[in-house]
Design a protein around this motif. Structure first.
Motif, mmCIF file in Angstrom:
data_model
loop_
_atom_site.group_PDB
_atom_site.id
_atom_site.type_symbol
_atom_site.label_atom_id
_atom_site.label_comp_id
_atom_site.label_asym_id
_atom_site.label_seq_id
_atom_site.Cartn_x
_atom_site.Cartn_y
_atom_site.Cartn_z
ATOM 1 N N LEU A 141 -5.164 -3.558 -2.014
ATOM 2 C CA LEU A 141 -5.414 -4.398 -3.192
ATOM 3 C C LEU A 141 -6.106 -5.703 -2.828
ATOM 4 N N GLY A 142 -6.119 -5.996 -1.524
ATOM 5 C CA GLY A 142 -6.835 -7.198 -1.076
ATOM 6 C C GLY A 142 -6.114 -8.496 -1.345
ATOM 7 N N ILE A 143 -4.821 -8.450 -1.647
ATOM 8 C CA ILE A 143 -4.056 -9.674 -1.860
ATOM 9 C C ILE A 143 -3.725 -10.272 -0.492
ATOM 10 N N PRO A 144 -3.961 -11.553 -0.287
ATOM 11 C CA PRO A 144 -3.657 -12.156 1.025
ATOM 12 C C PRO A 144 -2.202 -11.936 1.423
ATOM 13 N N ALA A 145 -2.003 -11.651 2.710
ATOM 14 C CA ALA A 145 -0.650 -11.391 3.208
ATOM 15 C C ALA A 145 0.264 -12.587 2.985
ATOM 16 N N PHE A 146 -0.294 -13.777 3.062
ATOM 17 C CA PHE A 146 0.520 -14.976 2.835
ATOM 18 C C PHE A 146 1.154 -14.938 1.452
ATOM 19 N N ILE A 147 0.370 -14.558 0.427
ATOM 20 C CA ILE A 147 0.871 -14.527 -0.944
ATOM 21 C C ILE A 147 1.844 -13.372 -1.151
ATOM 22 N N VAL A 148 1.469 -12.197 -0.637
ATOM 23 C CA VAL A 148 2.333 -11.021 -0.801
ATOM 24 C C VAL A 148 3.706 -11.264 -0.194
ATOM 25 N N THR A 149 3.723 -11.775 1.028
ATOM 26 C CA THR A 149 5.009 -11.949 1.706
ATOM 27 C C THR A 149 5.751 -13.196 1.244
ATOM 28 N N LEU A 150 5.021 -14.178 0.727
ATOM 29 C CA LEU A 150 5.695 -15.322 0.115
ATOM 30 C C LEU A 150 6.445 -14.861 -1.127
ATOM 31 N N GLY A 151 5.790 -13.980 -1.903
ATOM 32 C CA GLY A 151 6.490 -13.380 -3.031
ATOM 33 C C GLY A 151 7.659 -12.538 -2.569
ATOM 34 N N GLY A 152 7.457 -11.795 -1.452
ATOM 35 C CA GLY A 152 8.531 -10.986 -0.907
ATOM 36 C C GLY A 152 9.716 -11.818 -0.452
ATOM 37 N N LEU A 153 9.442 -13.014 0.070
ATOM 38 C CA LEU A 153 10.515 -13.911 0.483
ATOM 39 C C LEU A 153 11.469 -14.194 -0.665
ATOM 40 N N LEU A 154 10.893 -14.389 -1.865
ATOM 41 C CA LEU A 154 11.720 -14.668 -3.047
ATOM 42 C C LEU A 154 12.320 -13.390 -3.630
ATOM 43 N N VAL A 155 11.536 -12.338 -3.671
ATOM 44 C CA VAL A 155 11.978 -11.099 -4.312
ATOM 45 C C VAL A 155 13.116 -10.440 -3.553
ATOM 46 N N TRP A 156 12.911 -10.195 -2.248
ATOM 47 C CA TRP A 156 13.879 -9.385 -1.502
ATOM 48 C C TRP A 156 15.188 -10.115 -1.260
ATOM 49 N N ARG A 157 15.156 -11.443 -1.162
ATOM 50 C CA ARG A 157 16.409 -12.189 -1.035
ATOM 51 C C ARG A 157 17.286 -11.970 -2.261
ATOM 52 N N ASN A 158 16.667 -11.947 -3.424
ATOM 53 C CA ASN A 158 17.443 -11.778 -4.654
ATOM 54 C C ASN A 158 17.747 -10.318 -4.964
ATOM 55 N N VAL A 159 16.909 -9.399 -4.464
ATOM 56 C CA VAL A 159 17.257 -7.979 -4.549
ATOM 57 C C VAL A 159 18.539 -7.725 -3.769
#
Length: 429
Positions: A141-159
């Motif tokens: 999808l071409g989304i920068p890894a910084f953005i994808v994993t920054l989102g993951g930092l918030l998402v997976w902690r709360n999952v």
């Protein structure tokens, strides 16, 4: 003709000693910094830092971050970053905890010997899937890894919070808990056997490599230099085993072990812990990751892509799918690290893995992985993780408050990157 004659070497002198050993100056600098750090903390803690007990604890505390740091090397080498590793660890730890305490006991029975294996397998599968999903977003999808994993930092902690309903899950399976360290060790005799086998393997590999280079006409080290390196590595391995064996199991704990067997502990009986299972897991992962990096097509593709992504793609490397593979591998390693971290605690908490993303990235960078991509080593990342943990443990023993500890770690990370930039400019690396 002798090996020394073939290598064109001369007798060792003070001038050519280190050049003949052909040691990485960065590695020497890291080892020197680690030694100085240990000596300084040992002075400020009145000799408590370099005791067998503290070295044992330092070792098992380093494992989970070091495991993830080996994967972070591949992430950074390919010019990406993963800020989600701490949160992903929390998610897979929650999955493994729920699987072994709530799901599997009702299916195969409480205390079943396969529970710990199935729990870890479930965690690894979830970790790989999540990692691959993040890699797909970055690569396809071409989304920068910084953005994808920054989102993951918030998402997976709360999952993780939703998986456990915000509760601490435990106690965990007894066999699973042995992966954590202190309750799962080889013992002194088995540790010496492993140490001797590891020493023999290292020496054999070193001289096999020498013969291979010699047969192909490549330059080789003087024979005395090979013997020196073999001696240093052997001393390091056996010394490490000796220190871990010197940490003795408390007398009251030994008495309980004998009592559980229906026996009486002999007067004056002592027994050392030996090598923790978690350390064996880290060693196995380090060996596998090093082989992948240096001996496989995947490793060559990873470093080629990091060195020049455009040229790698033009040469036929599927860099998008490679990104998925690298992030999937990172997810699997997060699962193994999560198993070690949860097992060491004896339960899974909502804050497990907090700030591990900082520690993992710092370990990789301090270990010589270039943020510009293309350069990095597995052993360097593990040594970086050990330096980071030593820094934090030493500050805690001295009495430095937790907020100040994080400030120091942040400063060290920035300084490490700055030193890396200067080093590469001067060496042209």
């Amino acid at each position: 003709m002798s090996d020394d004659a073939l290598s064109g070497s001369k007798a060792p002198t003070a001038r050519n000693f280190f050049s003949a050993l052909q040691l990485d100056t960065r590695l020497l600098g890291m080892i020197g910094a680690f030694v100085v750090l240990c000596l300084v903390f040992n002075v400020f803690t009145d000799g408590r830092f370099l005791t067998p007990r503290n070295i044992f604890n330092l070792t098992i505390q380093t494992v989970s971050v070091a495991i993830m740091a080996t994967g972070m090397v591949f992430i950074i080498v390919t010019r990406h970053i993963d800020l989600s590793v701490g949160s992903l660890l929390a998610t897979v730890a929650a999955v493994m905890a729920v699987v072994q305490t709530q799901i599997l006991p009702s299916m195969i029975g409480l205390g079943h010997p396969a529970i710990w294996i199935l729990a870890i397998l479930a965690g690894v599968i979830v970790g790989v899937v999540i990692g691959a999903f993040q890699g797909w977003m970055v690569g396809y999808l071409g989304i920068p890894a910084f953005i994808v994993t920054l989102g993951g930092l918030l998402v997976w902690r709360n999952v993780a919070w939703f998986i456990t309903d915000g509760q601490t899950i435990g106690p965990l399976d007894e066999t699973f808990g042995k992966i954590g360290g202190i309750d799962g060790t080889l013992g002194t005799t088995a540790s010496w056997i492993v140490g001797l086998l590891a020493t023999a393997a290292v020496i054999a590999l070193q001289f096999v490599s020498r013969r291979r280079k010699q047969s192909h006409g490549f330059p080789i080290k003087p024979f005395w230099a090979e013997l020196t390196l073999a001696g240093l590595m052997s001393a390091a391995i056996l010394g490490f085993v000796a220190v871990l064996n010197a940490y003795e199991i408390p007398t009251n704990k030994l008495a309980r072990i004998f009592e559980a067997r229906g026996e009486t502990m002999p007067d004056g009986y002592t027994l050392g812990y030996g090598i923790p299972y978690s350390v064996l897991l880290l060693i196995a992962i380090a060996v596998v990751m090093t082989v992948v990096a240096q001996r496989t097509r995947l490793g060559r593709y990873i470093f080629a892509t990091g060195g020049n992504p455009d040229a790698a793609e033009l040469s036929g490397i599927n860099t998008r799918f490679l990104t998925v593979k690298v992030f999937a591998l990172m997810g699997g390693l997060c699962a193994l690290a999560g198993a070690v971290a949860a097992a060491r605690l004896g339960f899974s908490t909502n804050d497990i893995g907090t700030l591990d993303e900082l520690r993992v990235i710092a370990a990789a960078v301090i270990g010589g992985t270039a943020l510009a991509g293309g350069v990095g080593t597995i052993y360097g990342a593990i040594l970086g993780a050990l330096i980071m943990q030593s820094l934090q443990s030493g500050m805690a023993m001295v009495g430095v408050d937790a907020p100040l500890q994080n400030i120091v770690v942040g400063i060290v990370l920035v300084v490490a990157v700055f030193i890396d930039i200067i080093y590469r400019k001067r060496t042209g690396a």
